[in-house]
Design a protein around this motif. Structure first.
Motif, PDB file in Angstrom:
ATOM      1  N   ALA A   1       8.233 -20.019   7.905  1.00  0.00           N
ATOM      2  CA  ALA A   1       8.262 -18.846   7.028  1.00  0.00           C
ATOM      3  C   ALA A   1       7.313 -17.746   7.470  1.00  0.00           C
ATOM      4  O   ALA A   1       6.957 -16.882   6.670  1.00  0.00           O
ATOM      5  N   GLN A   2       6.883 -17.780   8.721  1.00  0.00           N
ATOM      6  CA  GLN A   2       5.913 -16.786   9.174  1.00  0.00           C
ATOM      7  C   GLN A   2       6.425 -15.360   8.985  1.00  0.00           C
ATOM      8  O   GLN A   2       5.714 -14.501   8.457  1.00  0.00           O
ATOM      9  N   GLU A   3       7.667 -15.082   9.409  1.00  0.00           N
ATOM     10  CA  GLU A   3       8.213 -13.728   9.299  1.00  0.00           C
ATOM     11  C   GLU A   3       8.383 -13.329   7.841  1.00  0.00           C
ATOM     12  O   GLU A   3       8.005 -12.235   7.416  1.00  0.00           O
ATOM     13  N   HIS A   4       8.954 -14.256   7.062  1.00  0.00           N
ATOM     14  CA  HIS A   4       9.150 -13.998   5.640  1.00  0.00           C
ATOM     15  C   HIS A   4       7.805 -13.818   4.939  1.00  0.00           C
ATOM     16  O   HIS A   4       7.645 -12.942   4.080  1.00  0.00           O
ATOM     17  N   TRP A   5       6.848 -14.637   5.309  1.00  0.00           N
ATOM     18  CA  TRP A   5       5.504 -14.559   4.732  1.00  0.00           C
ATOM     19  C   TRP A   5       4.872 -13.194   4.998  1.00  0.00           C
ATOM     20  O   TRP A   5       4.262 -12.599   4.122  1.00  0.00           O
ATOM     21  N   GLN A   6       5.037 -12.688   6.216  1.00  0.00           N
ATOM     22  CA  GLN A   6       4.422 -11.406   6.570  1.00  0.00           C
ATOM     23  C   GLN A   6       5.008 -10.283   5.721  1.00  0.00           C
ATOM     24  O   GLN A   6       4.281  -9.407   5.249  1.00  0.00           O
ATOM     25  N   ARG A   7       6.342 -10.322   5.493  1.00  0.00           N
ATOM     26  CA  ARG A   7       6.966  -9.292   4.668  1.00  0.00           C
ATOM     27  C   ARG A   7       6.444  -9.352   3.232  1.00  0.00           C
ATOM     28  O   ARG A   7       6.121  -8.333   2.627  1.00  0.00           O
ATOM     29  N   ASP A   8       6.346 -10.573   2.683  1.00  0.00           N
ATOM     30  CA  ASP A   8       5.851 -10.726   1.315  1.00  0.00           C
ATOM     31  C   ASP A   8       4.399 -10.278   1.210  1.00  0.00           C
ATOM     32  O   ASP A   8       3.996  -9.656   0.215  1.00  0.00           O
ATOM     33  N   ARG A   9       3.632 -10.591   2.223  1.00  0.00           N
ATOM     34  CA  ARG A   9       2.217 -10.236   2.187  1.00  0.00           C
ATOM     35  C   ARG A   9       2.042  -8.706   2.224  1.00  0.00           C
ATOM     36  O   ARG A   9       1.232  -8.141   1.487  1.00  0.00           O
ATOM     37  N   GLU A  10       2.812  -8.058   3.095  1.00  0.00           N
ATOM     38  CA  GLU A  10       2.715  -6.600   3.186  1.00  0.00           C
ATOM     39  C   GLU A  10       3.145  -5.952   1.871  1.00  0.00           C
ATOM     40  O   GLU A  10       2.531  -4.977   1.423  1.00  0.00           O
ATOM     41  N   ARG A  11       4.191  -6.471   1.263  1.00  0.00           N
ATOM     42  CA  ARG A  11       4.647  -5.919  -0.022  1.00  0.00           C
ATOM     43  C   ARG A  11       3.564  -6.065  -1.097  1.00  0.00           C
ATOM     44  O   ARG A  11       3.243  -5.112  -1.808  1.00  0.00           O
ATOM     45  N   LEU A  12       3.006  -7.286  -1.210  1.00  0.00           N
ATOM     46  CA  LEU A  12       1.960  -7.512  -2.211  1.00  0.00           C
ATOM     47  C   LEU A  12       0.741  -6.639  -1.954  1.00  0.00           C
ATOM     48  O   LEU A  12       0.163  -6.053  -2.873  1.00  0.00           O
ATOM     49  N   GLN A  13       0.345  -6.540  -0.689  1.00  0.00           N
ATOM     50  CA  GLN A  13      -0.834  -5.752  -0.353  1.00  0.00           C
ATOM     51  C   GLN A  13      -0.629  -4.281  -0.693  1.00  0.00           C
ATOM     52  O   GLN A  13      -1.536  -3.610  -1.213  1.00  0.00           O
ATOM     53  N   TRP A  14       0.584  -3.764  -0.418  1.00  0.00           N
ATOM     54  CA  TRP A  14       0.876  -2.362  -0.735  1.00  0.00           C
ATOM     55  C   TRP A  14       0.841  -2.125  -2.245  1.00  0.00           C
ATOM     56  O   TRP A  14       0.261  -1.155  -2.733  1.00  0.00           O
ATOM     57  N   GLN A  15       1.424  -3.046  -3.018  1.00  0.00           N
ATOM     58  CA  GLN A  15       1.429  -2.908  -4.468  1.00  0.00           C
ATOM     59  C   GLN A  15       0.012  -2.973  -5.031  1.00  0.00           C
ATOM     60  O   GLN A  15      -0.356  -2.190  -5.923  1.00  0.00           O
ATOM     61  N   ILE A  16      -0.776  -3.913  -4.505  1.00  0.00           N
ATOM     62  CA  ILE A  16      -2.157  -4.059  -4.978  1.00  0.00           C
ATOM     63  C   ILE A  16      -2.958  -2.792  -4.687  1.00  0.00           C
ATOM     64  O   ILE A  16      -3.700  -2.281  -5.542  1.00  0.00           O
ATOM     65  N   THR A  17      -2.793  -2.248  -3.470  1.00  0.00           N
ATOM     66  CA  THR A  17      -3.518  -1.031  -3.090  1.00  0.00           C
ATOM     67  C   THR A  17      -3.152   0.134  -4.000  1.00  0.00           C
ATOM     68  O   THR A  17      -4.021   0.909  -4.438  1.00  0.00           O
ATOM     69  N   GLU A  18      -1.880   0.260  -4.299  1.00  0.00           N
ATOM     70  CA  GLU A  18      -1.423   1.371  -5.138  1.00  0.00           C
ATOM     71  C   GLU A  18      -2.003   1.271  -6.544  1.00  0.00           C
ATOM     72  O   GLU A  18      -2.507   2.259  -7.094  1.00  0.00           O
ATOM     73  N   VAL A  19      -1.968   0.091  -7.138  1.00  0.00           N
ATOM     74  CA  VAL A  19      -2.457  -0.053  -8.509  1.00  0.00           C
ATOM     75  C   VAL A  19      -3.977  -0.044  -8.552  1.00  0.00           C
ATOM     76  O   VAL A  19      -4.585   0.396  -9.532  1.00  0.00           O
ATOM     77  N   GLU A  20      -4.609  -0.537  -7.489  1.00  0.00           N
ATOM     78  CA  GLU A  20      -6.076  -0.522  -7.449  1.00  0.00           C
ATOM     79  C   GLU A  20      -6.625   0.901  -7.468  1.00  0.00           C
ATOM     80  O   GLU A  20      -7.760   1.137  -7.906  1.00  0.00           O
TER      81      GLU A  20
ATOM     82  N   ARG B   1      -3.947  -8.527 -11.484  1.00  0.00           N
ATOM     83  CA  ARG B   1      -4.589  -9.834 -11.262  1.00  0.00           C
ATOM     84  C   ARG B   1      -3.589 -10.853 -10.732  1.00  0.00           C
ATOM     85  O   ARG B   1      -3.890 -11.647  -9.830  1.00  0.00           O
ATOM     86  N   ALA B   2      -2.374 -10.851 -11.269  1.00  0.00           N
ATOM     87  CA  ALA B   2      -1.348 -11.797 -10.821  1.00  0.00           C
ATOM     88  C   ALA B   2      -0.994 -11.569  -9.358  1.00  0.00           C
ATOM     89  O   ALA B   2      -0.825 -12.526  -8.584  1.00  0.00           O
ATOM     90  N   TRP B   3      -0.881 -10.318  -8.946  1.00  0.00           N
ATOM     91  CA  TRP B   3      -0.576 -10.020  -7.538  1.00  0.00           C
ATOM     92  C   TRP B   3      -1.688 -10.517  -6.616  1.00  0.00           C
ATOM     93  O   TRP B   3      -1.412 -11.063  -5.545  1.00  0.00           O
ATOM     94  N   LYS B   4      -2.922 -10.333  -7.032  1.00  0.00           N
ATOM     95  CA  LYS B   4      -4.036 -10.790  -6.200  1.00  0.00           C
ATOM     96  C   LYS B   4      -4.028 -12.308  -6.058  1.00  0.00           C
ATOM     97  O   LYS B   4      -4.295 -12.848  -4.971  1.00  0.00           O
ATOM     98  N   GLU B   5      -3.705 -13.018  -7.144  1.00  0.00           N
ATOM     99  CA  GLU B   5      -3.609 -14.482  -7.071  1.00  0.00           C
ATOM    100  C   GLU B   5      -2.468 -14.903  -6.145  1.00  0.00           C
ATOM    101  O   GLU B   5      -2.607 -15.837  -5.351  1.00  0.00           O
ATOM    102  N   GLN B   6      -1.325 -14.217  -6.244  1.00  0.00           N
ATOM    103  CA  GLN B   6      -0.198 -14.529  -5.364  1.00  0.00           C
ATOM    104  C   GLN B   6      -0.567 -14.308  -3.902  1.00  0.00           C
ATOM    105  O   GLN B   6      -0.184 -15.091  -3.033  1.00  0.00           O
ATOM    106  N   LEU B   7      -1.306 -13.247  -3.652  1.00  0.00           N
ATOM    107  CA  LEU B   7      -1.706 -12.957  -2.276  1.00  0.00           C
ATOM    108  C   LEU B   7      -2.635 -14.052  -1.752  1.00  0.00           C
ATOM    109  O   LEU B   7      -2.496 -14.492  -0.595  1.00  0.00           O
ATOM    110  N   GLU B   8      -3.563 -14.505  -2.588  1.00  0.00           N
ATOM    111  CA  GLU B   8      -4.455 -15.588  -2.178  1.00  0.00           C
ATOM    112  C   GLU B   8      -3.671 -16.866  -1.881  1.00  0.00           C
ATOM    113  O   GLU B   8      -3.920 -17.547  -0.883  1.00  0.00           O
ATOM    114  N   GLN B   9      -2.716 -17.206  -2.766  1.00  0.00           N
ATOM    115  CA  GLN B   9      -1.899 -18.408  -2.549  1.00  0.00           C
ATOM    116  C   GLN B   9      -1.054 -18.274  -1.290  1.00  0.00           C
ATOM    117  O   GLN B   9      -0.882 -19.235  -0.540  1.00  0.00           O
TER     118      GLN B   9
END
Length: 557
Positions: free
Chosen positions: A176-195, A323-331
């Motif tokens: 799931a490396q490729e899929h993981w990278q896409r999910d991580r980038e999406r979460l990181q972008w959302q977190i940055t925007e709301v932060e 907070r939920a997005w940050k937890e998902q990113l950590e997991q």
């Protein structure tokens, strides 16, 4: 005496049966087709075997089977925990109706078939006439060796499951490396925007309230000023009117006592109105249109609303969403940490390997002892010069029971090459080998009652007599019940039960009767020579029953 009695009602072709058992060795005999195995089937039903409507006697509404046992000490903690009252006995009961519906009880308390099976593991150990077939199954063969070696694979199985889980996590992370990278980038972008908004938990309510006040600041000021004008601006204001009314009532209160109460009420109203006036003056001193602050609040409220619409949430939910997005990113980061997962997989593999080596060592040490014990039993059962061997090889694939592939090898004659047991063609040899294994391993289980269901099939003569003596010896330490067609076996029994089949107005039915003295002589004679009893067969039967059994040499354990 573990198995004390059994009661059958409308079971297969048994209308009614109440039977008590003695300790030692009990033989169960009867003509072919009489239903010698019915008791075994009934006991298995009482101990949780699968049920169906075919067990109900034709014409009856249901079958009812009860079996009474002495209660082994090892079961008492389990019975207490499961809520089953007990003394020194156990009564297991099972009913099946013509629709196939089954009910069960333990000591009169409703139970499940699974609970009956749990109890049965400590009460009965049944060896069937085709028991040799299980010796072709790797798990059964390995289980016999483990029982003989005293090996428990529970810890090993746990290590195996942990290793498999670690392997699966690593495989999923790699795949799931490729899929993981896409999910991580999406979460990181959302977190940055709301932060950027940095929403606090209770900020939205306060922000919304402040914005509303500033938006309506001018109208609020106008309202306060108008209220002051009405209360205190002219001689005709509310305060002046209340004060004048109070004076008038005071002037005449000596003439009308009721005026005093009304005057006092107006005094209270006047004080409250004066307090309102002071508050309105204070409000007007501090209120400020502050267009710059309003503009800033407008921008922040707009950002809250924009982000809430984008992520389909209410504005108040944004802090929890962040907070939920940050937890998902950590997991996600933890699950995709391939280096860490590789280290964890290697650690679990090492633990499994260590546990497997300990189990292999125990099996390797026990294999020669088991081989020798079964080889001795084979000699007693007429396979002179035969040899039994336990082969342990490295399995092509490890599993929850370790890395060993266990096979039983047999050399039926002195010059024969040991081969896997399933490659032996002789049915008689298979039966005797199965019996030798059963006798050798019978002491391993927790059950104190052993049942042999025609395991002596295919043997006769002196070997049959040896089988009977083996049963007799086993009966000294444990309760033994054997369904047999061999008179040499039945003659060794401490108790002899005969199954008979007859027919009446209700159709065919079977009965079971304990026989002694001449009745037993007649049954042994029938087994020797058929229905036509001659003086010779009767004399032979008496001789078999009166000749003391010779104790077999050797230990089979």
């Amino acid at each position: 005496m573990p198995l004390k009695s059994i009661t059958l009602r409308d079971f297969v072709i048994v209308h009614e049966l109440d039977l008590e058992f003695s300790s030692g060795f009990t033989a169960l005999t009867g003509e072919t087709g009489a239903g010698k195995s019915i008791l075994i089937d009934a006991l298995q039903l009482a101990l949780g075997a699968r049920s169906d409507a075919g067990l109900v006697r034709e014409g009856a509404q249901r079958t009812d089977v009860s079996a009474a046992f002495d209660c082994p000490a090892v079961l008492r903690p389990w019975l207490d925990e499961a809520g089953f009252a007990h003394e020194d006995w156990l009564l297991l009961r099972r009913t099946v109706d013509i629709q196939g519906k089954s009910r069960a009880w333990i000591n009169g308390i409703p139970a499940t078939a699974t609970q009956l099976r749990t109890v049965g593991e400590h009460l009965l150990d049944i060896h069937g006439q085709h028991a040799w077939q299980s010796l072709t199954r790797p798990d059964a063969v390995r289980g016999l060796l483990d029982a003989y070696a005293g090996v428990s694979t529970h810890s090993l199985s746990a290590c195996w499951e942990q290793w498999r889980a670690a392997q699966k996590a690593l495989e999923q992370a790699r795949a799931a490396q490729e899929h993981w990278q896409r999910d991580r980038e999406r979460l990181q972008w959302q977190i940055t925007e709301v932060e950027k908004l940095a929403p606090a938990d209770d900020e939205w309510e306060d922000l919304n309230a402040r914005h509303t006040r500033l938006t309506h600041a001018q109208s609020l000021m106008d309202t306060a000023q108008n209220a002051l004008y009405l209360l205190d601006a002219e001689e005709s204001s509310a305060l002046c009117g209340i004060a004048r009314a109070q004076e008038l009532l005071q002037e005449r209160e000596h003439l009308e006592p009721e005026f005093k109460e009304l005057k006092d009420a107006l005094a209270s109203s006047l004080a409250q109105a004066q307090e309102v006036v002071r508050s309105l003056h204070a409000y007007l001193r501090h209120v400020d249109l502050d267009p710059q602050t309003l503009e800033e609040l407008d921008a922040r409220v707009s950002l809250w609303m924009t982000l809430a619409r984008r992520y389909k949430r209410t504005p108040a939910e944004l802090p929890a969403l962040l907070r939920a997005w940050k937890e998902q990113l950590e997991q996600l980061d933890a699950s995709a940490d391939v280096v860490r997962l590789e280290a964890a997989e290697q650690e679990k593999a090492q633990k499994f390997g260590d546990a497997a080596r300990q189990v292999t060592l125990a099996r390797t040490q026990a294999a020669p002892r088991l081989s020798e014990a079964i080889t001795q039993a084979m000699q007693v059962l007429g396979m002179h010069g035969g040899k039994f061997a336990v082969s342990i090889a490295v399995s092509a694939s490890p599993g929850p029971h370790g890395v060993d592939e266990v096979t039983f090898l047999i050399a039926a004659h002195p010059d024969a090459t040991p081969r896997a047991i399933h490659k032996i063609a002789s049915g008689g040899e298979l039966s005797r080998i199965s019996l030798a294994i059963a006798v050798t391993t019978s002491a391993l289980g927790a059950a104190s009652t052993l049942i042999f269901d025609e395991v002596d099939s295919g043997v006769g003569g002196a070997v049959a007599e040896s089988v009977g003596k083996l049963m007799k010896q086993l009966g000294r330490d444990r309760q033994v019940l054997a369904v047999t067609h061999l008179p040499q076996v039945a003659a060794q029994a401490d108790q002899h039960l005969v199954v008979s089949k007859d027919s009446g107005i209700m159709g065919a039915y079977s009965t079971v009767q304990a026989v002694q003295d001449e009745q037993r002589v007649s049954e042994i004679a029938r087994m020797l020579g058929g229905q036509q009893l001659s003086k010779a067969t009767l004399a032979h039967a008496r001789e078999m029953l009166t000749t003391p059994p010779r104790v077999l040499s050797g230990e089979f354990s």
